[in-house]
Design a protein around this motif. Structure first.
Motif, PDB file in Angstrom:
ATOM      1  N   LEU A 113       0.819  -1.200   0.000  1.00  0.00           N
ATOM      2  CA  LEU A 113       0.000   0.000   0.000  1.00  0.00           C
ATOM      3  C   LEU A 113       0.861   1.263   0.000  1.00  0.00           C
ATOM      4  O   LEU A 113       0.517   2.245  -0.663  1.00  0.00           O
ATOM      5  N   ASP A 114       1.966   1.261   0.715  1.00  0.00           N
ATOM      6  CA  ASP A 114       2.824   2.450   0.738  1.00  0.00           C
ATOM      7  C   ASP A 114       3.360   2.762  -0.655  1.00  0.00           C
ATOM      8  O   ASP A 114       3.394   3.918  -1.079  1.00  0.00           O
ATOM      9  N   ARG A 115       3.738   1.708  -1.376  1.00  0.00           N
ATOM     10  CA  ARG A 115       4.265   1.923  -2.728  1.00  0.00           C
ATOM     11  C   ARG A 115       3.168   2.404  -3.669  1.00  0.00           C
ATOM     12  O   ARG A 115       3.405   3.255  -4.530  1.00  0.00           O
ATOM     13  N   LEU A 116       1.960   1.874  -3.487  1.00  0.00           N
ATOM     14  CA  LEU A 116       0.854   2.328  -4.339  1.00  0.00           C
ATOM     15  C   LEU A 116       0.604   3.820  -4.138  1.00  0.00           C
ATOM     16  O   LEU A 116       0.362   4.557  -5.103  1.00  0.00           O
ATOM     17  N   ILE A 117       0.652   4.263  -2.883  1.00  0.00           N
ATOM     18  CA  ILE A 117       0.440   5.693  -2.617  1.00  0.00           C
ATOM     19  C   ILE A 117       1.554   6.522  -3.246  1.00  0.00           C
ATOM     20  O   ILE A 117       1.300   7.569  -3.864  1.00  0.00           O
ATOM     21  N   GLU A 118       2.788   6.054  -3.129  1.00  0.00           N
ATOM     22  CA  GLU A 118       3.912   6.774  -3.733  1.00  0.00           C
ATOM     23  C   GLU A 118       3.751   6.852  -5.243  1.00  0.00           C
ATOM     24  O   GLU A 118       4.029   7.894  -5.856  1.00  0.00           O
ATOM     25  N   ASP A 119       3.309   5.750  -5.859  1.00  0.00           N
ATOM     26  CA  ASP A 119       3.111   5.753  -7.311  1.00  0.00           C
ATOM     27  C   ASP A 119       2.037   6.756  -7.711  1.00  0.00           C
ATOM     28  O   ASP A 119       2.166   7.465  -8.725  1.00  0.00           O
ATOM     29  N   LEU A 176       0.095   9.005   9.225  1.00  0.00           N
ATOM     30  CA  LEU A 176      -0.149   9.342  10.634  1.00  0.00           C
ATOM     31  C   LEU A 176       0.140   8.176  11.563  1.00  0.00           C
ATOM     32  O   LEU A 176       0.485   8.372  12.728  1.00  0.00           O
ATOM     33  N   THR A 177      -0.057   6.949  11.080  1.00  0.00           N
ATOM     34  CA  THR A 177       0.180   5.771  11.931  1.00  0.00           C
ATOM     35  C   THR A 177       1.351   4.938  11.420  1.00  0.00           C
ATOM     36  O   THR A 177       1.422   3.750  11.666  1.00  0.00           O
ATOM     37  N   GLY A 178       2.265   5.587  10.696  1.00  0.00           N
ATOM     38  CA  GLY A 178       3.435   4.871  10.214  1.00  0.00           C
ATOM     39  C   GLY A 178       3.165   4.134   8.917  1.00  0.00           C
ATOM     40  O   GLY A 178       2.079   4.206   8.327  1.00  0.00           O
ATOM     41  N   PRO A 179       4.174   3.392   8.438  1.00  0.00           N
ATOM     42  CA  PRO A 179       4.006   2.634   7.185  1.00  0.00           C
ATOM     43  C   PRO A 179       2.841   1.653   7.293  1.00  0.00           C
ATOM     44  O   PRO A 179       2.604   1.035   8.317  1.00  0.00           O
ATOM     45  N   LEU A 180       2.135   1.509   6.190  1.00  0.00           N
ATOM     46  CA  LEU A 180       0.960   0.630   6.167  1.00  0.00           C
ATOM     47  C   LEU A 180       1.305  -0.781   5.722  1.00  0.00           C
ATOM     48  O   LEU A 180       0.569  -1.715   6.003  1.00  0.00           O
ATOM     49  N   GLY A 181       2.409  -0.943   4.990  1.00  0.00           N
ATOM     50  CA  GLY A 181       2.874  -2.276   4.615  1.00  0.00           C
ATOM     51  C   GLY A 181       1.974  -2.955   3.595  1.00  0.00           C
ATOM     52  O   GLY A 181       1.223  -2.317   2.846  1.00  0.00           O
ATOM     53  N   THR A 182       2.042  -4.267   3.595  1.00  0.00           N
ATOM     54  CA  THR A 182       1.271  -5.069   2.652  1.00  0.00           C
ATOM     55  C   THR A 182      -0.145  -5.272   3.180  1.00  0.00           C
ATOM     56  O   THR A 182      -0.339  -5.602   4.347  1.00  0.00           O
ATOM     57  N   VAL A 183      -1.121  -5.050   2.324  1.00  0.00           N
ATOM     58  CA  VAL A 183      -2.528  -5.194   2.705  1.00  0.00           C
ATOM     59  C   VAL A 183      -3.217  -6.086   1.687  1.00  0.00           C
ATOM     60  O   VAL A 183      -2.694  -6.393   0.615  1.00  0.00           O
ATOM     61  N   LEU A 184      -4.430  -6.492   2.052  1.00  0.00           N
ATOM     62  CA  LEU A 184      -5.234  -7.351   1.183  1.00  0.00           C
ATOM     63  C   LEU A 184      -6.390  -6.529   0.622  1.00  0.00           C
ATOM     64  O   LEU A 184      -7.206  -5.989   1.372  1.00  0.00           O
ATOM     65  N   GLY A 185      -6.456  -6.435  -0.713  1.00  0.00           N
ATOM     66  CA  GLY A 185      -7.522  -5.659  -1.339  1.00  0.00           C
ATOM     67  C   GLY A 185      -7.335  -5.595  -2.832  1.00  0.00           C
ATOM     68  O   GLY A 185      -6.593  -6.372  -3.447  1.00  0.00           O
ATOM     69  N   ASP A 186      -8.037  -4.647  -3.461  1.00  0.00           N
ATOM     70  CA  ASP A 186      -7.988  -4.473  -4.914  1.00  0.00           C
ATOM     71  C   ASP A 186      -7.120  -3.265  -5.199  1.00  0.00           C
ATOM     72  O   ASP A 186      -7.565  -2.108  -5.103  1.00  0.00           O
ATOM     73  N   ALA A 187      -5.867  -3.513  -5.551  1.00  0.00           N
ATOM     74  CA  ALA A 187      -4.924  -2.420  -5.776  1.00  0.00           C
ATOM     75  C   ALA A 187      -5.358  -1.543  -6.944  1.00  0.00           C
ATOM     76  O   ALA A 187      -5.248  -0.314  -6.903  1.00  0.00           O
ATOM     77  N   GLY A 188      -5.866  -2.162  -8.019  1.00  0.00           N
ATOM     78  CA  GLY A 188      -6.252  -1.392  -9.193  1.00  0.00           C
ATOM     79  C   GLY A 188      -7.386  -0.432  -8.906  1.00  0.00           C
ATOM     80  O   GLY A 188      -7.352   0.743  -9.303  1.00  0.00           O
TER      81      GLY A 188
END
Length: 863
Positions: free
Chosen positions: A435-441, A462-474
Motif C-alpha cells: 500500500l505504501d508503494r501504491l500511494i507513492e506511485d 499518521l500511523t506509520g508505514p501501512l505495509g502489505t494489505v489485502l484488497g484491490d490495488a487497481g
C-alpha cells in the motif's frame, strides 16, 4: 394499558392475605375449643371433688373406727351385743377395702406415709377378723384387748383424715389456678380471634373495593375495545377454537358484505372464501393458529370472496394466546387490492426499467465499439506517423492529437465504468499489495502536473508505514488518482497532503480499515454541493465559463468503487478554505505473497496457452477485421515488424482462410457482419484445419468483463481492447515466447526497452522525477535478480518475487525482462522446475542489458 394487570396483582395479594388470616382464625377457633373443653373438664373435676373425695372417705373411716370403739366399750358394759361390734367391724373392713381398690383414691393412697398407715389398719383388721367371725364368748373375752388396740387404730385413722384434708386443699388450689390460667388464655385467644375477625372484615372490604374497581375497569376496557373494534378500519373477526364467530365488526361487514347478526354463531371460513378454496384455506388457517400460539401473530394473504361473489386479495393477521377451553382466536383482516395493484404496477415498471437498463447497456456496448473503432484508427495512424520524417511543428501537432485521443479514450472508459456499476458488474479483487508503494506511485503520477500549477504534494502517514494489505490495488489506485487529480486540478500555488491512518480495530467493522484524506488548499466546495459532486455527470461549475474540464464522472465512479469495496467516501469543505476528501476502506494487513491467479482474466490477459511462437522468427498472421482502417493499421504494424499478413473482411472469409493454410497467429475482431469473431473462432477450433491450433487473439471494443468468459469458451487465447498501440500488439505477439530459449547474442536497446511508458511518465511527472524512479528501479532490480539467481530450487517464493519485479518492469517499459519474469511465474505454477531454472539462468544477462538501457535513458532525461 397497565391498570388491569396492576389491579390483578393487588387482588392476588389481598387474596393471599385473606387465606393467611382465615388459616390463623381457624387455628384460634380450634384453640378456643380446646381451652373450653379443658375448663369444662377441670370444673367437672372440682364437682367430683365436692361429692366424692379422699378427705371425706378418710373422715368416714375415722368415724367408723370411733363407732367400732363405742361398740366395743358398750358391749363390755353390756349395753350392746357382740353383733353390734361385728357390724361396725365389717363397715370398717369395707371402708379399708374401698380405699385400697378404688382408682379415685389411688393418688392419695399411693403416698408412702398414707400407704403405711393403711397397711397398719389393714393388719389390725386382719388380726381381729377370725375373732370377730368366731363365737360370741371368744369375741367378748377379746374385747378389752381389741379396745386397747383400737386406740392405736383411732390415731392412724385420725392421721389419714388430716392428710386427706391437706391433700384436698392443695389439689383444689392447684385446680383453681389451672382453671384461672385456662380462662386467661381463653380470654386472650378470644381477643385475638376478634382482632382477626376485624382484619378479615377489612380485607374483605378491600377485596370488595378492588373487585368493584376491576369490574369498572373491565367494563371501561370492554367499552374501549368495542369502540376500537367498531371503528377499526381493518376487519376484526373473533372466533372460538372451533371457528364459530363471536365478533364481526363493521369494517368486516363492509369488506365482506355480510351482516354481523348473520355471521355470529356461524362457521366463518365458508362464509368468507369460495367453496373450492375452503378445504385448503381451512388447513392453512389451522396451521397459522397453531403457529401463533408459539411464535406470535401470523400474517399471510388469501383470496377472499364477498357476498356478491367478487374475489379480492385479503391480508390476514391471526393472534391467539392458547388453545385451552374457552380461548378465542382474533383475526385482523385487510383488503389489499390497492397494494397488490400497486405491486403489479411496480413490477411492470421494474421490468421496463430493467429493459431500459439492458437497452442502455447494449447501447453503451455498441457505442463503445463505434467510438473505439475510429479511435483505434486515429491513434494507430498517429503512431505510424511518428515514425515518419516530421518537423518540430508537426511533432507538436502529433503530441496534441495523441493527448486529445487519450483524453477521449478516458471519457469512454469512464462511461463504461458507470455502465458496469449500474449492472452490478464491478468485481473487487482480493490480493496482497504494497500500500505504501501504491500511494507513492499515485503521488508520482500527479507530481508533474502539480508542479505545473505551482503545487506541492506530500504523503503524511499518521500511523506509520501501512505495509502489505489485502484488497484491490487497481480499484484503490483509480480512486486515489481521481481524488489527487481533482485536488491538483482545483488548486493553484498551494499544497496537497495525502494523510493515511490505520483505524483502531472495532468489533462492529468486521475488517481493518484504512482511512485516506486528500487535503488541498484549493477553491473549496460550498456545503450545498457536497452531495451533488458524487453524482454522475455532475461538476461544481457546469457553466460554459468554467476554468476546469471533466465529465463529472470521476467522483461518482469513485463512490461506486468505494461501496463495492465495502468502504465509504465523503468530503469536508468550505468555499475558499480548501477541501478534505476522505476515503475509508477495509484493507486488512497481509503477508506479501503472490495472489491467486484469477480464473477470469482481465482485458489483455492470456486466457489459455497454446504452443509458443518464437518472436525472432517472422510469423504468419491472419487478420480478421471488417473495418478497413483497422485492417490497414494492423497490416502496417505487423508488416513493419517483418510478419506475413493475410486479411479477411469478416468471419466467413476468415474461417475459409484459416482452413486454406496454416497461420501462427489469428487476430480477429468480435463484432462483424455475416459471422462474428466468436463463431469464427469456434469453427476454426472445431474444423480441424491447418490453423486449428493457432493462437487466436481477440481485438474488440467490447470492454465489459463478462465478455471474457464468452471469449474463453469460444477458444480464444487472449483479448486486447481497442485502441491498441503498435508496441502493445507487437509485444503481445511475444507474450508466450518466454517459454522458449533466449538467443545468446546481445539484443538492441529497442528490443530491451519500450520507450513509450518512459515518455508517458516524463510527460506526466517530469523528467527529473522519472530519472529518480528509474534509479530506484535499477537498485531494486540489482537486489532482486541477485536473489533470484542464488536460489537453487524455484518455488512459490520465487514466483512471488518474479511477479513483483515484473510489475515494475511493465511500468518502465522493460518488456523482455517482464516477459521472462512472467514465464518464470507460469512455469512454477505449472510445476515445471526445469523450465523455470533455465529461464532464471538467463536473467543476469537480460538484466544487465535492461540495466544499461535504463541508465542510458535516465541520463538522457536529466541531460
Amino acid at each position: 394499558m397497565g391498570t388491569a394487570p396492576k389491579a390483578n396483582r393487588k387482588q392476588t395479594t389481598e387474596r393471599l392475605r385473606l387465606v393467611i388470616v382465615l388459616a390463623v382464625l381457624l387455628t384460634l377457633i380450634g384453640l378456643i375449643g380446646a381451652l373450653v373443653a379443658d375448663v369444662q373438664q377441670r370444673l367437672a373435676a372440682l364437682e367430683r371433688a365436692d361429692s366424692d373425695n379422699g378427705q371425706w372417705v378418710m373422715m368416714q373411716a375415722e368415724v367408723e373406727v370411733l363407732r367400732l370403739q363405742y361398740g366395743i366399750s358398750a358391749t363390755i358394759a353390756g349395753r350392746q351385743t357382740p353383733e353390734d361390734v361385728r357390724r361396725w367391724f365389717d363397715v370398717l373392713y369395707s371402708r379399708l377395702t374401698l380405699l385400697e381398690q378404688s382408682p379415685l383414691y389411688a393418688d392419695f393412697m399411693n403416698k408412702r406415709t398414707n400407704r403405711e398407715k393403711l397397711a397398719e389398719m389393714r393388719a389390725f383388721v386382719n388380726r381381729w377378723t377370725p375373732v370377730v367371725d368366731g363365737p360370741d364368748a371368744g369375741l367378748i373375752a377379746a374385747l378389752p384387748q381389741m379396745e386397747e388396740e383400737n386406740l392405736v387404730l383411732q390415731r392412724l385413722a385420725r392421721a389419714l383424715s388430716l392428710d386427706a384434708l391437706l391433700d384436698f386443699s392443695q389439689s383444689t388450689d392447684e385446680t383453681r389456678n389451672k382453671v384461672a390460667d385456662t380462662l386467661v388464655r381463653l380470654a386472650l385467644t378470644t381477643g385475638a380471634t376478634l382482632l382477626l375477625l376485624g382484619l378479615l372484615a377489612a380485607i374483605l372490604g378491600r377485596l370488595y373495593n378492588i373487585t368493584r374497581r376491576q369490574a369498572e375497569e373491565n367494563r371501561a376496557t370492554g367499552e374501549r375495545l368495542q369502540i376500537i373494534i367498531a371503528n377499526s378500519p381493518d376487519a376484526i373477526v373473533v372466533t372460538n377454537r372451533g371457528g364459530w364467530a363471536v365478533e364481526f365488526n363493521p369494517a368486516a361487514e363492509a369488506i365482506f358484505g355480510l351482516k354481523r347478526e348473520a355471521v355470529l354463531g356461524q362457521q366463518v371460513v365458508p362464509m368468507m372464501f369460495a367453496p373450492e378454496d375452503v378445504p385448503g384455506y381451512q388447513a392453512q388457517i389451522s396451521e397459522a393458529i397453531s403457529a401463533a400460539v408459539y411464535r406470535g401473530p401470523q400474517r399471510f394473504e388469501l383470496d377472499a370472496r364477498r357476498q356478491d361473489g367478487t374475489l379480492f386479495p385479503l391480508e390476514i393477521s391471526i393472534a391467539v394466546r392458547d388453545l385451552t377451553r374457552g380461548s378465542l382466536v382474533v383475526a385482523f383482516m385487510r383488503d389489499v387490492s390497492a397494494r397488490r395493484a400497486s405491486n403489479i404496477a411496480l413490477e411492470e415498471a421494474l421490468t421496463k426499467a430493467r429493459a431500459g437498463e439492458k437497452a442502455k447497456a447494449e447501447f453503451l456496448a455498441v457505442m463503445s465499439h463505434e467510438m473505439r473503432t475510429p479511435l483505434n484508427g486515429l491513434l494507430g495512424s498517429m503512431d505510424l506517423m511518428r515514425d515518419t520524417n516530421l518537423d518540430a511543428g508537426q511533432q507538436e501537432l502529433m503530441r496534441v492529437m495523441a493527448v486529445s485521443g487519450d483524453i477521449l479514450l478516458g471519457h469512454v472508459n469512464s462511461v463504461l465504468d458507470v455502465s458496469r456499476s449500474e449492472a452490478g458488474e464491478i468485481r473487487i479483487a482480493k490480493a496482497p499489495f504494497d500500500l505504501d508503494r501504491l500511494i507513492e506511485d499515485c503521488i508520482a503520477n500527479q507530481a508533474g502536473i502539480a508542479r505545473t500549477g505551482g503545487n506541492t504534494i506530500r504523503h503524511q502517514p499518521l500511523t506509520g508505514p501501512l505495509g502489505t494489505v489485502l484488497g484491490d490495488a487497481g480499484r484503490l489506485r483509480q480512486i486515489l488518482l481521481n481524488l489527487i487529480g481533482n485536488a491538483v486540478k482545483f488548486t493553484r500555488n498551494g499544497s496537497i497532503t495525502i494523510e493515511t491512518e490505520r483505524l483502531p480495530a472495532r468489533k462492529h467493522v468486521g475488517a481493518e480499515m484504512v482511512e485516506f484524506r486528500v487535503i488541498d488548499t484549493g477553491i473549496g466546495i460550498a456545503p450545498e454541493d457536497h452531495a451533488r459532486v458524487f453524482e454522475d455527470f455532475e461538476t461544481v461549475d457546469s457553466s460554459y465559463g468554467r476554468q476546469t474540464g471533466g465529465t463529472g464522472l470521476g467522483l461518482g465512479i469513485s463512490r461506486r468503487l468505494t461501496r463495492a469495496m465495502g468502504g465509504a467516501i465523503g468530503l469536508e469543505s468550505e468555499p475558499g478554505e480548501g477541501s478534505v476528501f476522505w476515503l475509508r476502506v477495509p484493507l486488512p494487513a497481509a503477508q506479501p505473497q503472490l495472489p491467486a491467479e484469477d480464473p477470469r482474466p482481465l482485458t489483455g490477459a492470456v486466457i489459455q496457452t497454446q504452443p509458443p511462437v518464437k518472436a525472432e522468427a517472422p510469423l504468419s498472421i491472419l487478420v480478421i477485421e471488417d473495418n478497413e482502417i483497422n485492417r490497414f493499421l494492423l497490416r502496417r504494424f505487423l508488416q513493419d515488424a517483418h510478419h506475413r499478413v493475410v486479411e479477411a473482411a469478416d468471419g466467413v472469409d476468415g474461417v475459409a482462410a484459416a482452413a486454406a493454410e496454416r497461420f501462427d497467429v489469428i487476430i480477429t475482431d468480435i463484432s462483424m457482419p455475416r459471422m462474428d469473431g466468436l463463431e469464427a473462432t469456434r469453427q476454426i477450433r472445431s474444423g480441424g484445419g491447418p490453423s486449428a491450433q493457432a493462437r487466436i487473439i481477440a481485438l474488440t471494443a467490447h470492454a465489459l468483463p463478462e465478455e471474457m468468459d464468452r471469449f474463453r469458451d469460444a477458444g480464444m487465447d487472449a483479448c486486447l481492447t481497442k485502441p491498441v498501440a503498435r508496441n502493445t500488439i507487437l509485444n503481445y505477439l511475444k507474450s508466450d515466447a518466454g517459454s522458449a530459449g533466449l538467443e545468446s547474442t546481445p539484443m538492441k536497446d529497442a528490443q530491451i526497452i519500450d520507450v513509450t511508458p518512459l515518455a508517458d511518465l516524463s510527460a506526466e511527472l517530469g523528467k527529473p522525477m522519472v530519472a529518480q524512479l528509474v534509479g530506484r528501479m535499477i537498485a531494486d532490480g540489482d537486489a532482486t535478480v541477485k536473489h533470484l539467481t542464488s536460489i537453487e530450487v524455484p518455488d512459490g517464493e520465487v514466483a512471488k518475487i518474479a511477479h513483483q519485479l515484473a510489475g515494475s518492469c511493465a511500468t518502465f517499459g522493460a518488456t523482455v525482462l517482464r516477459e521472462k519474469l512472467a514465464a518464470i511465474e507460469v512455469a512454477i505454477k505449472r510445476g515445471d522446475e526445469d523450465e523455470a531454472t533455465l529461464i532464471i539462468g538467463q536473467l543476469s544477462q537480460i538484466w544487465q542489458q535492461t540495466r544499461t538501457a535504463l541508465e542510458q535513458h535516465a541520463r538522457a532525461l536529466v541531460a
